[in-house]
Design an enzyme around this catalytic site. Structure first.
Site, short mmCIF file in Angstrom:
data_model
loop_
_atom_site.label_atom_id
_atom_site.label_comp_id
_atom_site.label_asym_id
_atom_site.label_seq_id
_atom_site.Cartn_x
_atom_site.Cartn_y
_atom_site.Cartn_z
N HIS A 80 0.82 -1.22 0.00
CA HIS A 80 0.00 0.00 0.00
C HIS A 80 0.85 1.26 0.00
CE1 HIS A 80 -2.02 -2.93 2.91
NE2 HIS A 80 -2.75 -3.01 1.82
N HIS A 82 0.92 4.47 2.09
CA HIS A 82 0.42 4.96 3.38
C HIS A 82 0.54 6.48 3.43
CE1 HIS A 82 -0.05 1.15 5.92
NE2 HIS A 82 0.21 0.73 4.69
N HIS A 98 -3.52 3.76 5.55
CA HIS A 98 -3.53 3.76 4.09
C HIS A 98 -3.90 5.16 3.57
CE1 HIS A 98 -4.49 -0.85 3.96
NE2 HIS A 98 -3.43 -0.55 4.70
N HIS A 106 -11.39 0.33 2.62
CA HIS A 106 -10.32 -0.51 2.07
C HIS A 106 -10.93 -1.51 1.10
CE1 HIS A 106 -6.50 -2.59 1.93
NE2 HIS A 106 -7.15 -3.73 2.07
N HIS A 114 -9.31 2.48 -0.93
CA HIS A 114 -8.38 3.58 -0.64
C HIS A 114 -7.53 3.80 -1.90
CE1 HIS A 114 -8.42 1.83 3.71
NE2 HIS A 114 -9.38 2.74 3.59
N ASP A 117 -4.47 1.69 -1.89
CA ASP A 117 -4.53 0.23 -1.93
C ASP A 117 -3.97 -0.27 -3.26
OD1 ASP A 117 -5.81 0.36 0.51
OD2 ASP A 117 -7.82 -0.03 -0.31
N HIS A 155 3.77 -5.53 3.55
CA HIS A 155 3.30 -6.24 4.74
C HIS A 155 3.72 -7.71 4.74
CE1 HIS A 155 0.62 -3.08 6.40
NE2 HIS A 155 0.56 -2.70 5.13
N ARG A 172 4.42 -4.68 9.23
CA ARG A 172 5.04 -3.89 8.16
C ARG A 172 6.50 -4.31 8.06
NH1 ARG A 172 1.97 1.98 9.17
NH2 ARG A 172 -0.09 1.03 9.38
ZN ZN Z 1 -6.48 0.30 2.28
CU CU Z 2 -0.18 -1.09 4.25
#
Ligand code: ZN
Ligand code: CU
Length: 181
Positions: A80, A82, A98, A106, A114, A117, A155, A172
């Site tokens: 993602h 962020h 995010h 999400h 998002h 995403d 992730h 993360r």
């Molecule tokens: Zn998201």
């Molecule tokens: Cu993330």
């Protein structure tokens, strides 16, 4: 291959693709004309995941190229943009949630999601992901959709594209701040 050589080779390849290399290239003009932004991913504590993520805007669409190593062999990893361009914390939490300039839930690319995403990274048997995504909703130009000054996070687990607001993709394992290149 050392990290430096890896990154240099990737960058050179991408620059030649983008037509962004060559004498007298003006970075500011490149940014206005489409240009490129980049994040160097560095591992969080306990991780060895590294890589590079490149962003280009072409005809209103964002092309994201990710080259990442140190992943789980054949593993899938949530990926993602962020909100905060801050990778100072040892667990990547300083990058915030995010990137979500449109107030969406999400989700996957095929549904409301998002803007940050991205499709999950899929590693090969050596734990390397080398992928390209074409997306809408993100930009490297100034404005609410800009990824510049934000962070890319990898992730530990796959993104289920449904759990709010994270996709339940676990810890993360790498973080990189996105900057105009
Ligand atoms: Zn998201
Ligand atoms: Cu993330």
């Amino acid at each position: 291959m050392s990290k430096i050589i890896f990154l240099t080779a990737i960058t050179a390849a991408f620059l030649s693709l983008s037509g962004c290399a060559g004498p007298g290239h003006d970075h500011a003009m490149g940014a206005r004309a489409g240009g490129m932004a980049m994040a160097s991913l560095t591992p969080t504590q306990g991780s060895t995941v590294r890589g590079i993520v490149m962003f280009r805007t072409v005809d209103g669409q964002m092309t994201v190229v990710a080259k990442v190593s140190g992943l789980k062999p054949n593993g899938e990893h949530g990926f993602h943009v962020h909100e905060l361009g801050n990778c100072a914390s040892t667990d990547g939490s300083s990058a915030g949630g995010h990137f979500n300039p449109d107030g969406k839930p999400h989700g996957p690319q095929s549904a409301p999601h998002h803007a940050g995403d991205l499709p999950s990274l899929k590693a090969d048997g050596q734990g390397v992901a080398d992928q390209k995504f074409v997306l809408t909703g993100l930009s490297i130009a100034d404005g609410v959709a800009s990824v510049v000054g934000r962070a890319v996070i990898v992730h530990a687990q796959p993104d289920d594209y449904s759990t709010q607001p994270t996709g339940n993709s676990g810890g993360r394992i790498a973080c990189g701040v996105i900057a105009i290149h």
